[in-house]
Write a protein that holds these residues in place. Structure first.
Motif, PDB file in Angstrom:
ATOM      1  N   UNK A 111       0.812  -1.206   0.000  1.00 33.52           N
ATOM      2  CA  UNK A 111       0.000   0.000   0.000  1.00 33.52           C
ATOM      3  C   UNK A 111       0.846   1.256   0.000  1.00 33.52           C
ATOM      4  N   UNK A 112       0.257   2.348  -0.473  1.00 32.92           N
ATOM      5  CA  UNK A 112       0.996   3.564  -0.751  1.00 32.92           C
ATOM      6  C   UNK A 112       0.917   4.669   0.272  1.00 32.92           C
ATOM      7  N   UNK A 113       0.845   5.900  -0.207  1.00 29.15           N
ATOM      8  CA  UNK A 113       1.149   7.076   0.593  1.00 29.15           C
ATOM      9  C   UNK A 113       0.049   7.462   1.582  1.00 29.15           C
ATOM     10  N   UNK A 114      -1.207   7.255   1.258  1.00 28.84           N
ATOM     11  CA  UNK A 114      -2.290   7.907   1.990  1.00 28.84           C
ATOM     12  C   UNK A 114      -2.814   7.068   3.151  1.00 28.84           C
ATOM     13  N   UNK A 115      -2.774   7.627   4.354  1.00 32.27           N
ATOM     14  CA  UNK A 115      -3.324   6.937   5.511  1.00 32.27           C
ATOM     15  C   UNK A 115      -4.821   6.651   5.369  1.00 32.27           C
ATOM     16  N   UNK A 116      -5.667   7.592   4.900  1.00 33.59           N
ATOM     17  CA  UNK A 116      -7.082   7.255   4.745  1.00 33.59           C
ATOM     18  C   UNK A 116      -7.327   6.061   3.825  1.00 33.59           C
ATOM     19  N   UNK A 117      -6.548   5.949   2.750  1.00 34.98           N
ATOM     20  CA  UNK A 117      -6.688   4.796   1.869  1.00 34.98           C
ATOM     21  C   UNK A 117      -6.268   3.527   2.601  1.00 34.98           C
ATOM     22  N   UNK A 118      -5.114   3.585   3.266  1.00 33.96           N
ATOM     23  CA  UNK A 118      -4.618   2.397   3.958  1.00 33.96           C
ATOM     24  C   UNK A 118      -5.564   1.946   5.064  1.00 33.96           C
ATOM     25  N   UNK A 119      -6.115   2.889   5.810  1.00 32.62           N
ATOM     26  CA  UNK A 119      -7.083   2.541   6.854  1.00 32.62           C
ATOM     27  C   UNK A 119      -8.276   1.800   6.246  1.00 32.62           C
ATOM     28  N   UNK A 120      -8.692   2.245   5.057  1.00 33.76           N
ATOM     29  CA  UNK A 120      -9.832   1.600   4.390  1.00 33.76           C
ATOM     30  C   UNK A 120      -9.499   0.190   3.920  1.00 33.76           C
ATOM     31  N   UNK A 121      -8.215  -0.093   3.672  1.00 34.56           N
ATOM     32  CA  UNK A 121      -7.812  -1.411   3.177  1.00 34.56           C
ATOM     33  C   UNK A 121      -7.634  -2.430   4.287  1.00 34.56           C
ATOM     34  N   UNK A 122      -7.465  -1.961   5.517  1.00 35.69           N
ATOM     35  CA  UNK A 122      -7.193  -2.861   6.642  1.00 35.69           C
ATOM     36  C   UNK A 122      -8.276  -3.928   6.802  1.00 35.69           C
ATOM     37  N   UNK A 123      -9.578  -3.559   6.836  1.00 33.83           N
ATOM     38  CA  UNK A 123     -10.610  -4.602   7.006  1.00 33.83           C
ATOM     39  C   UNK A 123     -10.627  -5.619   5.882  1.00 33.83           C
ATOM     40  N   UNK A 124     -10.287  -5.192   4.668  1.00 32.32           N
ATOM     41  CA  UNK A 124     -10.275  -6.111   3.537  1.00 32.32           C
ATOM     42  C   UNK A 124      -9.177  -7.148   3.723  1.00 32.32           C
ATOM     43  N   UNK A 125      -7.975  -6.698   4.079  1.00 34.73           N
ATOM     44  CA  UNK A 125      -6.870  -7.628   4.283  1.00 34.73           C
ATOM     45  C   UNK A 125      -7.198  -8.634   5.382  1.00 34.73           C
ATOM     46  N   UNK A 126      -7.754  -8.145   6.482  1.00 29.91           N
ATOM     47  CA  UNK A 126      -8.050  -9.046   7.592  1.00 29.91           C
ATOM     48  C   UNK A 126      -9.215  -9.990   7.294  1.00 29.91           C
ATOM     49  N   UNK A 127     -10.225  -9.507   6.580  1.00 27.45           N
ATOM     50  CA  UNK A 127     -11.356 -10.372   6.245  1.00 27.45           C
ATOM     51  C   UNK A 127     -10.966 -11.433   5.223  1.00 27.45           C
ATOM     52  N   UNK A 128     -10.215 -11.027   4.191  1.00 29.83           N
ATOM     53  CA  UNK A 128      -9.854 -11.949   3.119  1.00 29.83           C
ATOM     54  C   UNK A 128      -8.624 -12.787   3.452  1.00 29.83           C
ATOM     55  N   UNK A 129      -7.947 -12.465   4.565  1.00 30.03           N
ATOM     56  CA  UNK A 129      -6.755 -13.201   5.006  1.00 30.03           C
ATOM     57  C   UNK A 129      -5.651 -13.149   3.944  1.00 30.03           C
ATOM     58  N   UNK A 130      -5.421 -11.928   3.448  1.00 26.94           N
ATOM     59  CA  UNK A 130      -4.352 -11.669   2.483  1.00 26.94           C
ATOM     60  C   UNK A 130      -3.437 -10.613   3.089  1.00 26.94           C
TER      61      UNK A 130
END
Length: 396
Positions: A111-130
């Motif tokens: 993931x890249x520069x933006x904290x708001x984007x990264x925060x939004x990606x956290x649940x996806x990574x944890x739910x999909x186990x990637x």
């Protein structure tokens, strides 16, 4: 294609580790078809004001992937990078991550520069186990997200630690007694507001106040005037390149020559161009400088110069923090996949938490991550830099 002879010895340790891993875990079938590649993803700003950050991250990943593939790949398979542009937009970042997981079947993504984007990606990574490896965004809550198991790791700065560094620099180098805060009005700004207040309390420093601004604001004089009236003798700035440049331009219009100490968001875009001559006065934090390169750093710089002809030396490496963080993160991921003997997310996640010590570009990771700490870098890994025209150079 083998590395040039001059670089073989400097990458011997990398090649040996990956070659051993490939031998141990790869299936060996006489006459077998070419092994399927292992896709890894990138969700980053590849266009817009922060496109330089996405390009820097891409370059770091690309050099690391070349090294890994030249050493035999991982599990006997080559690694390939699949990129998606989030345009610094959380919604587009979410769509990009889902596509990488569901359509491209990535083993992990960066993931890249933006904290708001990264925060939004956290649940996806944890739910999909990637596994999701952050290589720029510094929001504390990205890795400190409460998930168990936690699939989010980071080779980058952490706001809570950066804030200590910024405040200490303001006091010791800028001789500030009452620094004022100028913060982007989003989760990244909120993360730093809390961190800077905690750092000031710990250091017994009185803050002059805190002001916020929007990413599209073009005039910050009102906020800065309030800080000046409150006795601010330095400005600690948190924002990406475009709005941060407007803060500097507003200071110039006010004629207020106050020291500015910034988080690293200004290094991911066109800050010198947008801010004008006063951009050179701003000191900001980084996690690596190719001006003080180790032998490993000299090797990586040589590869960057060969792969990207516009790079003639350390001053030409755009947003070096993105390049260095991504380079180390890719190698750590490759070692984790080799250790896991699998490209399945849960196996990689467990392996990332149990890596042996590893000599990277930025530091020796001993280890990079543990079950209780998914941040590979700490406060001792930060340095202060500034712009010399368009080049990022150490302040010393």
């Amino acid at each position: 294609m083998p590395l040039p002879k001059s670089l073989r010895h400097s990458t011997h340790d990398i090649s040996r580790a990956l070659a051993v891993a490939a031998f141990l875990f790869a299936p060996h079938f006489a006459g077998a078809a070419e092994p399927a590649p292992i896709p890894v993803g990138l969700v980053a700003a590849l266009s817009g004001q922060s496109a330089a950050s996405g390009e820097a991250i891409t370059r770091g990943l690309a050099v690391a992937i070349d090294e890994i593939n030249q050493a035999g790949g991982v599990l006997g398979r080559p690694v390939v990078l699949v990129r998606r542009d989030d345009e610094s937009n959380p919604g587009k970042g979410i769509a990009a991550a889902r596509e990488l997981i569901s359509r491209e079947h990535v083993a992990a993504f960066f993931g890249g520069i933006d904290t708001p984007v990264s925060i939004a990606l956290v649940p996806i990574a944890n739910k999909e186990k990637v596994p999701f490896l952050g290589v720029w965004a510094a929001g504390t809550g990205i890795t400190h997200n409460g998930a168990n198991p936690n699939y989010v790791f980071r080779v980058s700065a952490v706001d809570a630690l950066v804030d200590q560094k910024l405040l200490r620099y303001a006091v010791t180098a800028a001789h500030a007694q009452h620094p004022g805060l100028m913060l982007i009005d989003n989760p990244w700004g909120e993360s730093n507001h809390a961190g800077l207040e905690a750092a000031a309390k710990s250091a017994n420093v009185s803050l002059a106040g805190a002001e916020s601004f929007e990413s599209g604001d073009t005039d910050m004089i009102a906020q800065l005037t309030r800080l000046k009236a409150a006795g601010a003798d330095a400005i600690i700035l948190v924002g990406n390149a475009a709005p941060a440049a407007e803060v500097i331009r507003s200071l110039d219009r006010m004629g207020w020559n106050v020291p500015v100490i910034s988080h690293w968001g200004i290094s991911g875009g066109r800050f010198p161009e947008l801010a004008g001559p006063s951009a050179t006065k701003v000191a900001f934090v980084q996690t690596y400088s190719f001006f003080k390169a180790s032998p490993r750093g000299e090797m990586v710089l040589a590869e960057l110069e060969k792969k990207y002809p516009a790079i003639k030396g350390p001053a030409d490496v755009i947003a070096p923090v993105g390049t260095a963080d991504a380079y180390d993160a890719m190698h750590l991921l490759a070692l984790a996949i080799a250790k896991a003997g699998s490209t399945e997310g849960p196996a990689i996640q467990a392996a990332l938490e149990a890596l042996p010590p590893y000599d990277g570009l930025i530091k020796r990771y001993a280890p990079a991550f543990t079950a209780g700490d998914h941040d590979a870098l700490d406060a001792d890994d930060y340095i202060m830099v500034h712009f010399a025209e368009n080049k990022i150079v150490p302040v010393d």
